[in-house]
Motif scaffolding. Structure first.
Motif, PDB file in Angstrom:
ATOM      1  N   LEU A   1       0.769  -1.441   0.037  1.00  0.00           N
ATOM      2  CA  LEU A   1       0.212   0.077  -0.026  1.00  0.00           C
ATOM      3  C   LEU A   1       0.976   1.167  -0.047  1.00  0.00           C
ATOM      4  O   LEU A   1       1.459   1.627   1.139  1.00  0.00           O
ATOM      5  N   GLY A   2       0.928   1.976  -1.295  1.00  0.00           N
ATOM      6  CA  GLY A   2       1.739   3.105  -1.475  1.00  0.00           C
ATOM      7  C   GLY A   2       1.253   4.130  -1.788  1.00  0.00           C
ATOM      8  O   GLY A   2       2.001   5.193  -2.182  1.00  0.00           O
ATOM      9  N   PHE A   3      -0.034   4.379  -2.024  1.00  0.00           N
ATOM     10  CA  PHE A   3      -0.721   5.420  -2.560  1.00  0.00           C
ATOM     11  C   PHE A   3      -0.443   6.582  -1.777  1.00  0.00           C
ATOM     12  O   PHE A   3      -0.493   6.457  -0.288  1.00  0.00           O
ATOM     13  N   LYS A   4      -0.470   7.913  -2.147  1.00  0.00           N
ATOM     14  CA  LYS A   4       0.225   9.033  -1.547  1.00  0.00           C
ATOM     15  C   LYS A   4      -1.035   9.482  -0.685  1.00  0.00           C
ATOM     16  O   LYS A   4      -1.403  10.821  -0.932  1.00  0.00           O
ATOM     17  N   VAL A   5      -1.453   8.902   0.457  1.00  0.00           N
ATOM     18  CA  VAL A   5      -2.371   9.288   1.291  1.00  0.00           C
ATOM     19  C   VAL A   5      -2.100   8.830   2.783  1.00  0.00           C
ATOM     20  O   VAL A   5      -1.737   7.812   2.863  1.00  0.00           O
ATOM     21  N   PRO A   6      -2.054  10.089   3.440  1.00  0.00           N
ATOM     22  CA  PRO A   6      -1.340   9.491   4.884  1.00  0.00           C
ATOM     23  C   PRO A   6      -1.852   8.021   5.511  1.00  0.00           C
ATOM     24  O   PRO A   6      -0.959   7.102   5.963  1.00  0.00           O
ATOM     25  N   VAL A   7      -2.952   7.706   5.313  1.00  0.00           N
ATOM     26  CA  VAL A   7      -3.449   6.710   6.201  1.00  0.00           C
ATOM     27  C   VAL A   7      -3.090   5.301   5.199  1.00  0.00           C
ATOM     28  O   VAL A   7      -3.173   4.220   6.050  1.00  0.00           O
ATOM     29  N   ILE A   8      -2.665   5.523   4.095  1.00  0.00           N
ATOM     30  CA  ILE A   8      -2.182   4.553   3.297  1.00  0.00           C
ATOM     31  C   ILE A   8      -0.855   4.280   3.505  1.00  0.00           C
ATOM     32  O   ILE A   8      -0.137   3.230   4.029  1.00  0.00           O
TER      33      ILE A   8
ATOM     34  N   THR B   1       1.575  -0.663  -9.243  1.00  0.00           N
ATOM     35  CA  THR B   1       2.766  -0.410  -8.837  1.00  0.00           C
ATOM     36  C   THR B   1       2.605   0.194  -7.624  1.00  0.00           C
ATOM     37  O   THR B   1       1.555   0.669  -7.428  1.00  0.00           O
ATOM     38  N   PRO B   2       3.423  -0.002  -6.554  1.00  0.00           N
ATOM     39  CA  PRO B   2       3.005   0.305  -5.144  1.00  0.00           C
ATOM     40  C   PRO B   2       2.314   1.768  -5.118  1.00  0.00           C
ATOM     41  O   PRO B   2       1.631   2.362  -4.484  1.00  0.00           O
ATOM     42  N   SER B   3       3.010   2.774  -5.681  1.00  0.00           N
ATOM     43  CA  SER B   3       2.538   4.213  -5.924  1.00  0.00           C
ATOM     44  C   SER B   3       1.134   4.433  -6.295  1.00  0.00           C
ATOM     45  O   SER B   3       0.636   5.332  -5.739  1.00  0.00           O
ATOM     46  N   GLU B   4       0.651   3.488  -6.955  1.00  0.00           N
ATOM     47  CA  GLU B   4      -0.749   3.361  -7.447  1.00  0.00           C
ATOM     48  C   GLU B   4      -1.579   2.539  -6.355  1.00  0.00           C
ATOM     49  O   GLU B   4      -2.706   2.625  -6.497  1.00  0.00           O
ATOM     50  N   THR B   5      -1.063   1.763  -5.457  1.00  0.00           N
ATOM     51  CA  THR B   5      -1.734   0.751  -4.851  1.00  0.00           C
ATOM     52  C   THR B   5      -2.489   1.510  -3.614  1.00  0.00           C
ATOM     53  O   THR B   5      -1.808   1.892  -2.629  1.00  0.00           O
ATOM     54  N   ALA B   6      -3.677   1.387  -3.662  1.00  0.00           N
ATOM     55  CA  ALA B   6      -4.528   1.885  -2.511  1.00  0.00           C
ATOM     56  C   ALA B   6      -5.413   0.781  -2.396  1.00  0.00           C
ATOM     57  O   ALA B   6      -5.315  -0.306  -2.754  1.00  0.00           O
TER      58      ALA B   6
ATOM     59  N   LEU C   1       0.162   5.403 -14.349  1.00  0.00           N
ATOM     60  CA  LEU C   1      -0.258   6.513 -13.499  1.00  0.00           C
ATOM     61  C   LEU C   1       0.767   6.385 -12.189  1.00  0.00           C
ATOM     62  O   LEU C   1       0.667   7.306 -11.353  1.00  0.00           O
ATOM     63  N   GLY C   2       1.577   5.235 -12.271  1.00  0.00           N
ATOM     64  CA  GLY C   2       2.272   5.042 -10.915  1.00  0.00           C
ATOM     65  C   GLY C   2       3.977   5.491 -11.426  1.00  0.00           C
ATOM     66  O   GLY C   2       4.964   5.094 -10.689  1.00  0.00           O
ATOM     67  N   THR C   3       4.383   5.848 -12.686  1.00  0.00           N
ATOM     68  CA  THR C   3       5.832   5.974 -12.875  1.00  0.00           C
ATOM     69  C   THR C   3       6.082   7.147 -13.778  1.00  0.00           C
ATOM     70  O   THR C   3       5.070   7.529 -14.451  1.00  0.00           O
ATOM     71  N   GLN C   4       7.267   7.681 -13.883  1.00  0.00           N
ATOM     72  CA  GLN C   4       7.406   8.748 -14.601  1.00  0.00           C
ATOM     73  C   GLN C   4       8.112   8.234 -15.874  1.00  0.00           C
ATOM     74  O   GLN C   4       8.683   7.250 -15.993  1.00  0.00           O
TER      75      GLN C   4
ATOM     76  N   PHE D   1      -3.401  11.827  -7.552  1.00  0.00           N
ATOM     77  CA  PHE D   1      -2.896  12.519  -6.382  1.00  0.00           C
ATOM     78  C   PHE D   1      -1.617  13.048  -6.093  1.00  0.00           C
ATOM     79  O   PHE D   1      -0.954  13.131  -5.130  1.00  0.00           O
ATOM     80  N   GLY D   2      -1.395  13.612  -7.218  1.00  0.00           N
ATOM     81  CA  GLY D   2       0.218  14.201  -7.234  1.00  0.00           C
ATOM     82  C   GLY D   2       1.185  13.322  -7.300  1.00  0.00           C
ATOM     83  O   GLY D   2       2.388  13.981  -7.499  1.00  0.00           O
TER      84      GLY D   2
END
Lengths: 440, 313
Positions: free
Chosen positions: A207-214, A260-265, B169-172, B256-257
């Motif tokens: 869980l790597g989506f850019k929201v604090p609780v995640i 991708t972890p950055s997208e994973t919520a 959406l998760g990579t540059q 989300f940025g």
């Protein structure tokens, strides 16, 4: 503190309230109703409450019970969990004063108190302690959720903590067991992903989506495992050996996680785990109930759960109190006495147990009595075991007035780390600077 | 005789003066609603935001303490390393999408103008993305671009173009490009409709004369239609640029940025500061800086617009 309304006493009963009271007495078990509520003194009244989306089912249960037993209508406004603070503050600040009770995230309690949005309930707790049994609340939860400036501002009702869920079938295929350390976890994730990625199966959903609780939850799990703390004596402690190791552990496993972890919520991770596409998932204990629900899950009886792994010098599992909610009374409410009666009732052991044993209520134990209740043990045996072990020692998130800003800067930097735009140490140095600006 | 004439003139002047005065009063009365509207909806909020920007303010407690220029100093020269890059990112995004949308929109407008049949139907269809709520546009693109089960990745995999799903959406740089694509999908029809209206302003007889002189469609476009509509097209470009600077909904839904700070833009940063950090004072300072930055970015375009307008006329 207490501003009891003299009109709301038993002597103020009328025919309607008596009828409501007798109806509620006849109806099923009177779940922790106070004599005042039982008398029907509030029958026919309404309360307006905020409730977070994951608690919508719990809200329905509470609404029905409270209506049946106290004759009071609960009007819930379901809102996203990260918007309770803004809604509560704007409600009071604008003078609208629509809401009486808020379902608050415990980390925001300091900010809510600082903004004068919630009321001090210390004296009410003291007055009603014989009914509330404060000593029954799990100690690591009670203070964290309610205490600010040596006073109490609410009562806990959802004790959220992450545990490690795993797919027993996938682990069995690779001869693996539940990892006890973060290193063993990394090796297991790596093995599974390397061997099964072609078939669409990954070692973990990070869980790597850019929201604090995640994303902060994912970091907090590792920080707890390494024995670190967010704050030490009120000062930021993000450059400790444990803090940096936790961030490095997060980065290390990312390449082997579900893309991708950055997208994973939640909406990516949950379906992946429940459909058997990932082997591990760090998640709140209530996932165990959902995983056994055939309507939601393809892994019924194919999963298990353990405490979060440990790392570094730490050898004792520590629970990370990721999320967790309580009830607080809005300072703008003009029904504070009724609101308090609700808060006391809704956070009671019996009501808690009812919610704990309801599918998809999203509620986890806050009391020792509910955590160890036979009903809960038989309803979610695996989760109960993990939760009971986890709550012994816990990592609490900051609950100071500046918490929203602290979590935002940590979230930003963790996101940069996961995206490969910053190194763990460099990012945590930036967080430390930002936190020091706020706290020191 | 002379004295009576003079008296008459004085009377006339007096009555004219009275008339002028009453007309002036009426004029002011008629302007009053507009002035009140401006005062309530533009001037007061602007002064309020400006005032907030010099203070320590939270959502619950505005104007907690006077800070002078400290919020501005923190954003521009202090420890904040998020807002200024987000302004630059917003500029890159806005300029790119506005140019692409103007180019595509103009091309569609020329096609529409040249259509003999079905022009009205095509225009109605073109309006569909505009009428779709932005949240739904974001959700649709999120589903389309998802690494697992997304239509785009599914096609790329089945055609053998890629051997593993791309995390759009998760990579540059995919995340920023994906945002640009979604934005262009949503707003190109808007530009096309406006550009079509601009093209319709070109007098038919000028085009017909050029046709009689043997000019082909390309020559007519470059030598007649484009020069004559240039001021309007530039105005459309400016409008889109301002709108693109304020992009929020797509960003909120799609990235989300993230990843990291790759798609973090100024409007989103202001929202985060105000409604996630509850630091309303700093958010107000960001808003003032944002408005100043957009105004500065528009200055050369306004100069260009005046110049093109002069040449075109």
């Amino acid at each position: 503190m207490s501003d009891l309304d003299p009109k709301l006493t038993v002597s103020g009963l009328n025919r309607r309230t008596l009828l409501a009271a007798s109806a509620s007495m006849v109806g099923g078990g009177m779940l922790q109703l106070s004599p005042l509520l039982r008398s029907g003194a509030f029958a026919g009244q309404q309360l307006n409450l905020t409730i977070i989306q994951p608690h919508a089912v719990a809200g329905e249960v509470l609404k029905k019970l409270f209506q049946d037993q106290a004759g009071v209508t609960l009007n819930f406004t379901v809102i996203p969990y990260d918007q309770v603070h803004a809604q509560a503050t704007l409600d009071v600040q604008s003078g609208a004063n629509h809401f009486d009770v808020h379902d608050y995230w415990y980390a925001s309690i300091g900010a809510l108190v600082d903004d004068k949005v919630v009321v001090d309930v210390t004296d009410w707790i003291e007055r009603d302690k014989a009914q509330i049994h404060p000593e029954d609340f799990i100690p690591s939860i009670y203070d964290a959720y309610t205490r600010v400036n040596s006073r109490r501002w609410g009562l806990p009702y959802d004790g959220d903590s992450h545990v490690l869920f795993y797919n027993t079938e996938i682990l069995k295929r690779h001869g693996l067991e539940a990892p006890a350390t973060w290193d063993a976890y990394y090796q297991a994730v790596k093995t599974i992903t390397e061997k099964e990625k072609g078939g669409g199966i990954y070692g973990t959903a990070l869980l790597g989506f850019k929201v604090p609780v995640i994303i902060v939850s994912s970091y907090a799990n590792r920080l707890a495992g390494f024995g670190g703390r967010f704050l030490k004596d009120g000062r930021p402690d993000l450059l400790s050996e444990e803090s940096i190791a936790a961030a490095e552990e997060l980065v290390r496993v990312a390449p082997y996680a579900l893309p991708t972890p950055s997208e994973t919520a939640f909406d990516q991770a949950l379906p992946a785990f429940l459909s058997g596409k990932v082997a591990f998932l760090e998640f709140w204990t209530d996932l165990g109930v959902r995983a056994q629900d055939p309507q939601n899950s393809k892994i019924v009886n194919l999963w298990d759960v353990s405490q979060l792994p440990v790392g570094g010098k730490n050898k004792t599992p520590v629970a990370a109190l990721d999320a967790g909610f309580g009830w607080a009374i809005s300072s703008g409410s003009n029904k504070k006495e009724l609101a308090w009666e609700f808060v006391r009732w809704a956070s009671s052991g019996e009501v808690g147990l009812k919610l704990l044993t309801t599918y998809n209520s999203g509620i986890d134990p806050t009391r020792s009595s509910t955590l160890n209740a036979p009903e809960y043990k038989s309803f979610a045996p695996k989760v109960q075991r993990a939760a009971a072990a986890a709550f012994g020692s816990a990592l609490v998130w900051p609950t100071v007035a500046q918490t929203p800003k602290l979590l935002d800067s940590l979230t930003e930097q963790l996101a940069l780390i996961l995206a490969g735009q910053s190194k763990p140490k460099q990012a945590l140095e930036a967080v430390q600077r930002a936190w020091e600006r706020e706290l020191v | 005789m002379n004295s009576s004439k003079a008296a008459l003139q004085v009377d006339l002047a007096k009555s004219r003066g009275g008339l002028d005065q009453s007309r002036l009063v009426v004029a002011w009365l008629m302007l009053l609603p507009l002035l009140l509207g401006l005062l309530i909806f533009a001037i007061y909020p602007s002064i309020y935001v400006l005032g907030l920007s010099f203070t320590k303010s939270t959502l619950g407690q505005p104007f907690k303490a006077y800070l002078g220029l400290r919020n501005y100093h923190w954003l521009a020269f202090g420890g904040d390393d998020i807002f200024v890059p987000s302004l630059l990112r917003a500029a890159i995004f806005s300029i790119c999408v506005s140019l692409v949308e103007l180019g595509l929109g103009l091309w569609l407008a020329v096609l529409l103008a040249s259509m003999q049949r079905l022009s009205r139907l095509v225009r109605s269809i073109l309006l569909l993305p505009l009428m779709t709520p932005p949240v739904l546009v974001g959700t649709a693109w999120k589903l389309l671009l998802a690494p697992g089960g997304g239509l785009v990745n599914g096609k790329l995999l089945s055609l053998g173009i890629v051997d593993a799903p791309i995390s759009f959406l998760g990579t540059q740089p995919w995340a920023l490009l994906s945002l640009m694509v979604a934005d262009a999908w949503q707003w190109t029809p808007f530009v096309a409709i406006l550009a079509y209206a601009a093209l319709r302003q070109v007098p038919d007889d000028v085009v017909e004369a050029a046709l009689l002189d043997g000019a082909n469609a390309t020559a007519i476009f470059w030598k007649i239609q484009l020069p004559m509509t240039a001021p309007l097209l530039l105005a459309i470009f400016m409008l889109r640029l301002i709108m693109a600077f304020k992009t929020f909904d797509l960003l909120y839904i799609l990235t989300f940025g993230g990843p990291g700070a790759s798609t973090d833009m100024a409007g989103f940063a202001v929202w985060r500061t105000a409604l996630r950090n509850f630091d309303v004072g700093t958010a107000a300072a960001e808003t003032v800086l944002f408005a100043a930055f957009v105004s500065l970015a528009l200055l050369p375009l306004l100069w260009l617009h005046r110049r093109v307008e002069r040449i075109a006329s």
